[in-house]
Design a protein around this motif. Structure first.
Motif, short mmCIF file in Angstrom:
data_model
loop_
_atom_site.label_atom_id
_atom_site.label_comp_id
_atom_site.label_asym_id
_atom_site.label_seq_id
_atom_site.Cartn_x
_atom_site.Cartn_y
_atom_site.Cartn_z
N GLU A 1 0.82 -1.21 0.00
CA GLU A 1 0.00 0.00 0.00
C GLU A 1 0.86 1.26 0.00
O GLU A 1 0.40 2.32 -0.39
CB GLU A 1 -0.92 0.02 1.23
CG GLU A 1 -2.01 -1.02 1.17
CD GLU A 1 -3.11 -0.68 0.19
OE1 GLU A 1 -3.50 0.49 0.09
OE2 GLU A 1 -3.58 -1.61 -0.47
N LYS B 1 6.08 0.38 7.03
CA LYS B 1 5.34 1.65 7.10
C LYS B 1 3.84 1.43 7.11
O LYS B 1 3.10 2.19 7.71
CB LYS B 1 5.71 2.55 5.92
CG LYS B 1 7.09 3.13 6.03
CD LYS B 1 7.35 4.09 4.90
CE LYS B 1 8.74 4.68 5.08
NZ LYS B 1 8.94 5.88 4.32
N ASN B 2 3.38 0.39 6.38
CA ASN B 2 1.95 0.09 6.28
C ASN B 2 1.83 -1.38 5.93
O ASN B 2 2.27 -1.80 4.86
CB ASN B 2 1.30 0.96 5.21
CG ASN B 2 -0.21 0.75 5.11
OD1 ASN B 2 -0.74 -0.28 5.50
ND2 ASN B 2 -0.89 1.73 4.57
N ARG C 1 -0.70 -3.17 5.09
CA ARG C 1 -1.70 -3.56 4.07
C ARG C 1 -1.00 -3.95 2.78
O ARG C 1 -0.09 -3.26 2.33
CB ARG C 1 -2.68 -2.42 3.79
CG ARG C 1 -3.52 -2.00 4.97
CD ARG C 1 -4.62 -2.96 5.34
NE ARG C 1 -5.49 -3.23 4.20
CZ ARG C 1 -6.16 -4.35 4.01
NH1 ARG C 1 -6.06 -5.34 4.88
NH2 ARG C 1 -6.92 -4.52 2.97
N ASN D 1 -3.01 -8.28 5.38
CA ASN D 1 -1.90 -7.66 6.10
C ASN D 1 -0.67 -8.54 6.04
O ASN D 1 -0.77 -9.77 6.07
CB ASN D 1 -2.28 -7.43 7.57
CG ASN D 1 -3.28 -6.32 7.70
OD1 ASN D 1 -3.06 -5.21 7.24
ND2 ASN D 1 -4.41 -6.61 8.32
#
Length: 177
Positions: free
Chosen positions: A39, A78-79, A81, A100
């Motif tokens: 993401e 960082k993310n 997803r 995830n």
């Protein structure tokens, strides 16, 4: 739009729980290569790269080996997803998963996932300090395919073109894990 929908025939078969996991495992077991898309990317391009699934669990969890210092791992940090995109062109099957990703350097899991091909990326072998494990937990997705395989789907499409009558060749659905 309504006219187009009337001309195209396909079945919708949404799957949940164990049936969704079964569909995921069928696709992954027959085509373990995918595009792994995070993401977050450093240039906001939604970076995707080819990856090979090392293992799929009974609950649909997918496992990968990756370099701890890779851009992909930094993006996951960082993310978490991520999206996976699978294609099996021989049978006209496609799968998109959202979920995830988690990164670890669990040595037991690295040894379990290790295969000789991984040595191309990790020349020091199973104990290369750069190896990490990515655990992908799917939450939802979508699949597309043919009801009776690519060959019969092609014949049905040709018949539909000749007769002008739409043929039911496809199946698709949402996946909820």
């Amino acid at each position: 739009m309504d006219t187009l929908n009337k001309e195209i025939k396909h079945s919708i078969e949404n799957l949940t729980g164990k049936e969704a996991v079964k569909k995921i495992r069928e696709m992954v077991d027959s085509s373990s290569l995918c595009f792994f898309q995070t993401e977050v990317s450093f240039d906001d391009s939604q970076s995707a790269r080819p990856m090979s699934v090392q293992k799929s669990d009974e609950d649909g969890t997918l496992w990968f080996l990756s370099a701890i210092d890779s851009a992909k791992n930094e993006e996951i940090n960082k993310n978490s997803r991520a999206r996976l995109l699978f294609q099996k062109p021989s049978s006209m099957e496609f799968l998109e998963l959202q979920g995830n990703a988690e990164i670890s350097q669990n040595k037991e899991m690295i040894h379990e996932l290790w295969d000789s091909i991984a040595k191309n990326w990790f020349p020091k072998g199973k104990d290369d300090p750069r190896i990490s494990v990515i655990k992908f937990n799917p939450q939802a997705g979508h699949y597309w395919g043919t009801k009776n395989g690519a060959g019969l789907a092609g014949v049905k499409m040709l018949f539909g073109m000749i007769t002008g009558k739409p043929m039911d060749v496809g199946v698709e659905g949402e996946l909820k894990i």
